[in-house]
Scaffold this motif. Structure first.
Motif, short mmCIF file in Angstrom:
data_model
loop_
_atom_site.label_atom_id
_atom_site.label_comp_id
_atom_site.label_asym_id
_atom_site.label_seq_id
_atom_site.Cartn_x
_atom_site.Cartn_y
_atom_site.Cartn_z
N THR A 209 44.52 45.05 43.76
CA THR A 209 45.39 44.02 43.18
C THR A 209 44.61 42.78 42.77
OG1 THR A 209 45.93 43.33 45.39
CG2 THR A 209 47.53 44.74 44.30
N ARG A 210 43.41 42.59 43.33
CA ARG A 210 42.56 41.44 43.01
C ARG A 210 41.12 41.89 42.95
NH1 ARG A 210 43.91 35.92 41.96
NH2 ARG A 210 46.04 36.40 41.38
N PRO A 211 40.32 41.32 42.06
CA PRO A 211 38.90 41.64 42.10
C PRO A 211 38.24 40.99 43.33
CG PRO A 211 39.36 39.94 40.47
CD PRO A 211 40.68 40.40 40.98
N TYR B 26 49.16 31.66 24.26
CA TYR B 26 50.06 32.46 25.07
C TYR B 26 50.41 31.69 26.34
CZ TYR B 26 48.33 34.38 29.39
OH TYR B 26 48.01 34.54 30.68
N ILE B 27 51.43 32.20 27.05
CA ILE B 27 51.86 31.61 28.32
C ILE B 27 52.66 30.33 28.08
CG2 ILE B 27 51.05 30.42 30.42
CD1 ILE B 27 49.24 32.51 30.98
N ARG B 28 52.67 29.83 26.84
CA ARG B 28 53.50 28.68 26.52
C ARG B 28 54.97 29.09 26.67
NH1 ARG B 28 52.89 24.71 22.93
NH2 ARG B 28 50.97 23.52 23.10
N ASN C 75 43.05 31.88 34.61
CA ASN C 75 42.56 33.16 35.11
C ASN C 75 43.67 34.08 35.58
OD1 ASN C 75 39.92 32.42 34.57
ND2 ASN C 75 39.69 31.46 36.58
N VAL C 76 44.49 34.50 34.67
CA VAL C 76 45.54 35.47 34.97
C VAL C 76 44.92 36.87 34.90
CG1 VAL C 76 47.67 36.52 34.13
CG2 VAL C 76 47.40 34.02 34.11
N PHE C 77 44.93 37.57 36.05
CA PHE C 77 44.36 38.91 36.10
C PHE C 77 45.39 39.91 35.59
CE2 PHE C 77 42.14 36.37 39.28
CZ PHE C 77 40.82 36.60 38.89
N VAL C 78 45.16 40.41 34.38
CA VAL C 78 46.14 41.30 33.76
C VAL C 78 46.05 42.71 34.34
CG1 VAL C 78 46.90 42.33 31.58
CG2 VAL C 78 46.02 39.98 31.62
N THR D 284 48.05 44.93 36.85
CA THR D 284 48.28 44.28 38.14
C THR D 284 49.20 43.07 38.01
OG1 THR D 284 46.34 42.88 37.89
CG2 THR D 284 46.03 44.98 39.00
N ASN D 285 49.41 42.57 36.80
CA ASN D 285 50.27 41.40 36.63
C ASN D 285 51.72 41.82 36.40
OD1 ASN D 285 51.66 39.23 34.80
ND2 ASN D 285 50.06 38.19 35.97
N CYS D 286 52.64 41.01 36.91
CA CYS D 286 54.05 41.39 36.85
C CYS D 286 54.72 40.98 35.54
CB CYS D 286 54.80 40.79 38.03
SG CYS D 286 54.59 39.01 38.08
N SER D 287 54.00 40.29 34.65
CA SER D 287 54.68 39.96 33.39
C SER D 287 53.88 40.26 32.12
CB SER D 287 55.15 38.51 33.40
OG SER D 287 54.10 37.64 33.13
N ILE D 288 52.56 40.34 32.22
CA ILE D 288 51.76 40.52 31.00
C ILE D 288 51.51 42.00 30.73
CG2 ILE D 288 49.63 39.88 29.82
CD1 ILE D 288 51.15 37.44 30.67
N THR D 289 51.83 42.45 29.51
CA THR D 289 51.50 43.81 29.09
C THR D 289 50.33 43.74 28.10
OG1 THR D 289 53.21 43.55 27.40
CG2 THR D 289 53.80 44.81 29.35
C1 LIG Z 1 50.95 36.98 36.02
O1 LIG Z 1 50.91 36.19 34.85
C2 LIG Z 1 51.68 35.00 34.89
C3 LIG Z 1 51.54 34.35 33.53
O2 LIG Z 1 52.37 34.92 32.60
C4 LIG Z 1 51.20 34.11 35.99
O3 LIG Z 1 52.03 32.96 36.05
C5 LIG Z 1 51.23 34.85 37.30
O4 LIG Z 1 50.66 34.06 38.30
C6 LIG Z 1 50.45 36.16 37.21
N1 LIG Z 1 50.57 36.90 38.41
C7 LIG Z 1 49.53 37.44 39.02
C8 LIG Z 1 49.83 38.20 40.27
O5 LIG Z 1 48.39 37.37 38.59
#
Ligand SMILES: *[C@@H]1O[C@H](CO)[C@@H](O)[C@H](O)[C@H]1NC(C)=O
Ligand SMILES: *[C@@H]1O[C@H](CO)[C@@H](O)[C@H](O)[C@H]1NC(C)=O
Ligand SMILES: *[C@@H]1O[C@H](CO)[C@@H](O)[C@H](O)[C@H]1NC(C)=O
Length: 397
Positions: free
Chosen positions: A82-84, A102-104, A287-290, A244-249
């Motif tokens: 889930t994390r590096p 993005y993210i805006r 640093n959003v880990f996709v 691994t991220n809950c919103s970014i595809t």
């Molecule tokens: C996933 O991305 C969102 C940005 O869209 C960020 O706010 C969030 O912290 C990220 N979650 C993880 C687990 O990296």
């Protein structure tokens, strides 16, 4: 032999071969159809929650440990990370001037423990079969076009001295007009291995109606482990890339795009987490880990990559017309031509480095696209910067 005897024989042979041909066709398409159904079942997992985005994508929230990526035969025993473990050090301070595309805007998130999987349709898979993939593996100027797909590549790459463990940069984001069968990419490359086993990872943004089903500017990813002969795909059109991220595809829409007055970019980092060997995709200054490409997918990317590059790819439609690349303007001025700035690579010590002096330009001989290796684009806070792209059209080759 008498003609009266020969002719009926030929006729009978013709009927027989015509019949077997039709039968072969039918059984092939039924086999292909079954294969598509199997693929769809693999890609579309049972969802814990489903929602539709503003752009019309159907998103299934799938258990992170049951996501389609893990159906890849090489990932049978893979445990999702889930994390590096590590992160490169020594990044320059972020410049306050940068506007992030993005993210805006917020998109609905998936519940904890699940990841967003864009639902794949049968049409998506049929289209994916004819998508040009070889063009995503070629970095240098083109002399021939594999599989009949005419394309152009413009980039700067590091000299092949040492292995590189990552690429970083801010890619300016533009809205382009691209025909249904054209593809336009702005991206970074990581490659290693001999041509028939070429391991490739790409990430950036694209306007490609064939991939996305729309004209929007979206993030994209691509990978292959054999020069795009049989393995790999764009985004999540096949198992492999672990989210691994809950919103970014990987196809996330970038709603804010540049104009001559206002500039927007997206910061993208791809790097190898050296203790695990996995290659991570990281977005933005936060640093959003996709997600990551597991090391098991590759046979030539366990210890960095010899080839890394930054630039664009334009793939022509059937009529031979090439799409716009970058901003669609080859004016080579900072405001109107697409930039990639803060270009850095990650070295053996897991440190960010400015590529100063070690870059080669790859510009194919098309008359449509250009490249300017412009050091800091005239401003110190840009660090290393290139301008590239052009209008497309008939590219005179
Ligand atoms: C996933 O991305 C969102 C940005 O869209 C960020 O706010 C969030 O912290 C990220 N979650 C993880 C687990 O990296
Ligand atoms: C980009 O242009 C297309 C039309 O070509 C339009 O549908 C889309 O909304 C535009 N996107 C943005 C971010 O302006
Ligand atoms: C190039 O861009 C600059 C800045 O936007 C503009 O002033 C100039 O007129 C443009 N030149 C051409 C040939 O379009």
């Amino acid at each position: 032999m008498d003609l009266k005897i020969i002719l009926p024989i030929i006729a009978i042979q013709f009927v027989i071969s015509w019949k077997t041909c039709i039968m072969a066709d039918l059984s092939l398409s039924r086999e292909a159809d079954l294969q598509l159904e199997r693929q769809l079942k693999t890609l579309n997992k049972p969802a814990i929650k489903t929602f539709k985005t503003q752009e019309g994508d159907t998103i299934d929230c799938v258990d992170i440990n049951k996501q389609p990526a893990l159906d890849h035969p090489l990932l049978k025993n893979h445990k999702v990370q889930t994390r590096p473990v590590t992160f490169p050090t020594g990044s320059p301070k972020k410049s306050s001037k940068s506007k992030t595309s993005y993210i805006r805007h917020e998109r609905e998130s998936c519940p904890d423990g699940t990841v967003p999987i864009r639902r794949t349709s049968k049409e998506d898979l049929i289209k994916a079969r004819s998508m040009p993939k070889e063009s995503m593996t070629q970095i240098g100027p083109q002399t021939s076009f594999p599989a009949g797909h005419r394309f152009h590549t413009v980039n700067v790459g590091m000299k092949k001295d040492v292995p590189y463990f990552g690429v970083d940069g801010r890619l300016e984001v533009w809205n382009l007009t691209v025909a249904k069968d054209q593809y336009s990419f702005t991206n970074m490359w990581i490659q290693n291995g001999p041509p028939d086993q070429l391991n490739v990872i790409l990430a950036g943004w694209t306007v490609s109606p064939a991939i996305n089903g729309d004209q929007l500017t979206r993030l994209f990813t691509f990978w292959t482990a054999d020069g795009a002969r049989t393995t790999g795909c764009y985004n999540q059109l096949c198992p492999g890339f672990v989210l691994t991220n809950c919103s970014i595809t990987p196809n996330y829409p970038l709603r804010l795009t540049s104009t001559y007055e206002e500039q927007y970019d997206v910061k993208i980092l791809i790097y190898q987490d050296q203790p695990t060997g996995n290659w991570w995709l990281v977005l933005s200054d936060d640093n959003v880990f996709v997600g990551y490409w597991p090391k098991e997918l590759f046979n030539h990317l366990s210890g960095g990559a010899e080839t890394v590059a930054w630039g664009g790819i334009a793939i022509a439609g059937k009529n031979g017309n090439s799409p716009p690349m970058g901003s669609g303007l080859l004016n080579l001025s900072f405001r109107s031509t697409c930039y990639i700035r803060n270009i850095q690579y990650v070295d053996t010590q897991n440190k960010f480095r400015n590529p100063d002096g070690a870059l080669e330009q790859h510009l194919d001989r098309s008359t449509c696209y250009g490249l300017k290796d412009w050091k800091n684009c005239g401003r110190k806070e840009m660090y290393y910067c290139i301008l590239f792209g052009g209008e497309g059209g008939r590219c005179g080759d």
